[in-house]
Design a protein around this motif. Structure first.
Motif, PDB file in Angstrom:
ATOM      1  N   PHE A  32       0.834  -1.199   0.000  1.00  0.00           N
ATOM      2  CA  PHE A  32       0.000   0.000   0.000  1.00  0.00           C
ATOM      3  C   PHE A  32       0.875   1.257   0.000  1.00  0.00           C
ATOM      4  O   PHE A  32       0.656   2.181  -0.790  1.00  0.00           O
ATOM      5  CB  PHE A  32      -0.937   0.007   1.214  1.00  0.00           C
ATOM      6  CG  PHE A  32      -1.676   1.296   1.386  1.00  0.00           C
ATOM      7  CD1 PHE A  32      -2.798   1.573   0.610  1.00  0.00           C
ATOM      8  CD2 PHE A  32      -1.252   2.248   2.297  1.00  0.00           C
ATOM      9  CE1 PHE A  32      -3.475   2.773   0.748  1.00  0.00           C
ATOM     10  CE2 PHE A  32      -1.921   3.447   2.447  1.00  0.00           C
ATOM     11  CZ  PHE A  32      -3.041   3.710   1.673  1.00  0.00           C
ATOM     12  N   ALA A  33       1.859   1.282   0.875  1.00  0.00           N
ATOM     13  CA  ALA A  33       2.736   2.452   0.981  1.00  0.00           C
ATOM     14  C   ALA A  33       3.472   2.717  -0.337  1.00  0.00           C
ATOM     15  O   ALA A  33       3.591   3.871  -0.768  1.00  0.00           O
ATOM     16  CB  ALA A  33       3.734   2.256   2.122  1.00  0.00           C
ATOM     17  N   LEU A  34       3.945   1.671  -0.969  1.00  0.00           N
ATOM     18  CA  LEU A  34       4.633   1.844  -2.260  1.00  0.00           C
ATOM     19  C   LEU A  34       3.670   2.375  -3.317  1.00  0.00           C
ATOM     20  O   LEU A  34       4.035   3.252  -4.108  1.00  0.00           O
ATOM     21  CB  LEU A  34       5.251   0.520  -2.723  1.00  0.00           C
ATOM     22  CG  LEU A  34       6.484   0.054  -1.961  1.00  0.00           C
ATOM     23  CD1 LEU A  34       6.783  -1.404  -2.284  1.00  0.00           C
ATOM     24  CD2 LEU A  34       7.675   0.941  -2.274  1.00  0.00           C
ATOM     25  N   SER A  35       2.450   1.863  -3.321  1.00  0.00           N
ATOM     26  CA  SER A  35       1.482   2.322  -4.321  1.00  0.00           C
ATOM     27  C   SER A  35       1.081   3.778  -4.078  1.00  0.00           C
ATOM     28  O   SER A  35       0.727   4.487  -5.009  1.00  0.00           O
ATOM     29  CB  SER A  35       0.252   1.415  -4.348  1.00  0.00           C
ATOM     30  OG  SER A  35      -0.501   1.563  -3.169  1.00  0.00           O
ATOM     31  N   GLN A  36       1.183   4.221  -2.825  1.00  0.00           N
ATOM     32  CA  GLN A  36       0.871   5.611  -2.477  1.00  0.00           C
ATOM     33  C   GLN A  36       2.119   6.503  -2.522  1.00  0.00           C
ATOM     34  O   GLN A  36       2.046   7.679  -2.208  1.00  0.00           O
ATOM     35  CB  GLN A  36       0.256   5.682  -1.075  1.00  0.00           C
ATOM     36  CG  GLN A  36      -1.059   4.935  -0.940  1.00  0.00           C
ATOM     37  CD  GLN A  36      -2.139   5.506  -1.829  1.00  0.00           C
ATOM     38  OE1 GLN A  36      -2.357   6.712  -1.845  1.00  0.00           O
ATOM     39  NE2 GLN A  36      -2.805   4.655  -2.593  1.00  0.00           N
ATOM     40  N   ARG A  37       3.259   5.883  -2.869  1.00  0.00           N
ATOM     41  CA  ARG A  37       4.547   6.587  -2.959  1.00  0.00           C
ATOM     42  C   ARG A  37       5.000   7.193  -1.611  1.00  0.00           C
ATOM     43  O   ARG A  37       5.552   8.277  -1.553  1.00  0.00           O
ATOM     44  CB  ARG A  37       4.525   7.652  -4.049  1.00  0.00           C
ATOM     45  CG  ARG A  37       4.256   7.081  -5.425  1.00  0.00           C
ATOM     46  CD  ARG A  37       4.468   8.127  -6.491  1.00  0.00           C
ATOM     47  NE  ARG A  37       4.049   7.681  -7.790  1.00  0.00           N
ATOM     48  CZ  ARG A  37       4.766   6.933  -8.623  1.00  0.00           C
ATOM     49  NH1 ARG A  37       5.949   6.515  -8.261  1.00  0.00           N
ATOM     50  NH2 ARG A  37       4.299   6.590  -9.799  1.00  0.00           N
ATOM     51  N   TYR A  38       4.719   6.460  -0.549  1.00  0.00           N
ATOM     52  CA  TYR A  38       5.192   6.881   0.772  1.00  0.00           C
ATOM     53  C   TYR A  38       6.707   6.712   0.829  1.00  0.00           C
ATOM     54  O   TYR A  38       7.261   5.811   0.204  1.00  0.00           O
ATOM     55  CB  TYR A  38       4.595   6.007   1.875  1.00  0.00           C
ATOM     56  CG  TYR A  38       3.141   6.245   2.220  1.00  0.00           C
ATOM     57  CD1 TYR A  38       2.306   7.063   1.455  1.00  0.00           C
ATOM     58  CD2 TYR A  38       2.592   5.625   3.322  1.00  0.00           C
ATOM     59  CE1 TYR A  38       0.979   7.242   1.794  1.00  0.00           C
ATOM     60  CE2 TYR A  38       1.259   5.796   3.680  1.00  0.00           C
ATOM     61  CZ  TYR A  38       0.461   6.614   2.901  1.00  0.00           C
ATOM     62  OH  TYR A  38      -0.853   6.779   3.251  1.00  0.00           O
ATOM     63  N   ASP A  39       7.362   7.540   1.643  1.00  0.00           N
ATOM     64  CA  ASP A  39       8.782   7.318   1.905  1.00  0.00           C
ATOM     65  C   ASP A  39       8.901   6.319   3.060  1.00  0.00           C
ATOM     66  O   ASP A  39       7.883   5.866   3.613  1.00  0.00           O
ATOM     67  CB  ASP A  39       9.517   8.631   2.189  1.00  0.00           C
ATOM     68  CG  ASP A  39       9.073   9.316   3.479  1.00  0.00           C
ATOM     69  OD1 ASP A  39       8.273   8.747   4.257  1.00  0.00           O
ATOM     70  OD2 ASP A  39       9.538  10.444   3.719  1.00  0.00           O
ATOM     71  N   LEU A  40      10.107   5.978   3.423  1.00  0.00           N
ATOM     72  CA  LEU A  40      10.327   4.955   4.448  1.00  0.00           C
ATOM     73  C   LEU A  40       9.797   5.390   5.807  1.00  0.00           C
ATOM     74  O   LEU A  40       9.178   4.598   6.518  1.00  0.00           O
ATOM     75  CB  LEU A  40      11.814   4.594   4.526  1.00  0.00           C
ATOM     76  CG  LEU A  40      12.187   3.487   5.508  1.00  0.00           C
ATOM     77  CD1 LEU A  40      11.426   2.196   5.207  1.00  0.00           C
ATOM     78  CD2 LEU A  40      13.678   3.229   5.454  1.00  0.00           C
ATOM     79  N   ASP A  41       9.998   6.651   6.177  1.00  0.00           N
ATOM     80  CA  ASP A  41       9.522   7.117   7.483  1.00  0.00           C
ATOM     81  C   ASP A  41       8.004   7.006   7.587  1.00  0.00           C
ATOM     82  O   ASP A  41       7.483   6.516   8.588  1.00  0.00           O
ATOM     83  CB  ASP A  41       9.948   8.574   7.731  1.00  0.00           C
ATOM     84  CG  ASP A  41      11.443   8.707   7.976  1.00  0.00           C
ATOM     85  OD1 ASP A  41      12.054   7.753   8.494  1.00  0.00           O
ATOM     86  OD2 ASP A  41      12.001   9.775   7.648  1.00  0.00           O
ATOM     87  N   ARG A  42       7.313   7.435   6.559  1.00  0.00           N
ATOM     88  CA  ARG A  42       5.848   7.369   6.579  1.00  0.00           C
ATOM     89  C   ARG A  42       5.371   5.914   6.573  1.00  0.00           C
ATOM     90  O   ARG A  42       4.383   5.570   7.215  1.00  0.00           O
ATOM     91  CB  ARG A  42       5.278   8.141   5.392  1.00  0.00           C
ATOM     92  CG  ARG A  42       3.785   8.348   5.482  1.00  0.00           C
ATOM     93  CD  ARG A  42       3.298   9.400   4.538  1.00  0.00           C
ATOM     94  NE  ARG A  42       1.856   9.517   4.641  1.00  0.00           N
ATOM     95  CZ  ARG A  42       1.104  10.079   3.726  1.00  0.00           C
ATOM     96  NH1 ARG A  42       1.654  10.600   2.649  1.00  0.00           N
ATOM     97  NH2 ARG A  42      -0.196  10.141   3.878  1.00  0.00           N
ATOM     98  N   THR A  43       6.082   5.061   5.867  1.00  0.00           N
ATOM     99  CA  THR A  43       5.737   3.636   5.836  1.00  0.00           C
ATOM    100  C   THR A  43       5.938   3.016   7.213  1.00  0.00           C
ATOM    101  O   THR A  43       5.083   2.254   7.689  1.00  0.00           O
ATOM    102  CB  THR A  43       6.583   2.901   4.780  1.00  0.00           C
ATOM    103  OG1 THR A  43       6.374   3.536   3.516  1.00  0.00           O
ATOM    104  CG2 THR A  43       6.212   1.430   4.693  1.00  0.00           C
TER     105      THR A  43
END
Length: 144
Positions: free
Chosen positions: A117-128
């Protein structure tokens, strides 16, 4: 030589009566990329520096450089962190995991699903990591 399809290799394994029968024929088809070699390839392809990737992956420089130099083998979570450091897409990250001998992200695993989900939303590592922590699943950077 062109790369053989996985389904073709799978068929050959299933049809063999002895391991030697397919091991010799398929030797050139096995993926044997060690993480340091693959990371070096990504540095060239993505045109980034090791220090940029290490910083974006939230790794300490001494450990990060050991991964790039092949002195240490990163675990799966660290490979995922490095994927975030390279800003890889889901497809690119799963390719990296496969090529370096780790399981791809699996949608039926809740930890993996949140990373997908985080990758599909283009989250960075901290947000993930915050997202994983919110659901009581630890973090990528704290995983062993």
């Amino acid at each position: 030589m062109t790369e053989r399809k996985t389904s073709e290799l799978f068929n050959e394994i299933e049809q063999a009566s002895e391991a030697d029968q397919f091991m010799t024929n398929m030797a050139s088809s096995f993926i044997r990329t060690n993480p340091a070699e693959y990371l070096a390839e990504l540095i060239q392809v993505k045109q980034v520096t090791k220090s940029q990737v290490i910083r974006q992956a939230n790794l300490t420089p001494s450990i990060g450089y050991q991964y790039f130099d092949g002195k240490r083998r990163p675990n799966r979570a660290r490979m995922i962190a490095l994927g975030f450091g390279f800003k890889l897409s889901l497809t690119e990250l799963n390719t990296m995991l496969k090529r370096t001998g780790y399981a791809v992200l699996y949608a039926k695993d809740e930890w993996d699903a949140l990373i997908i989900f985080a990758l599909s939303q283009r989250y960075d590592l901290d947000r993930t990591d915050e997202l994983l922590y919110q659901y009581g699943l630890g973090t990528i950077t704290a995983a062993d």
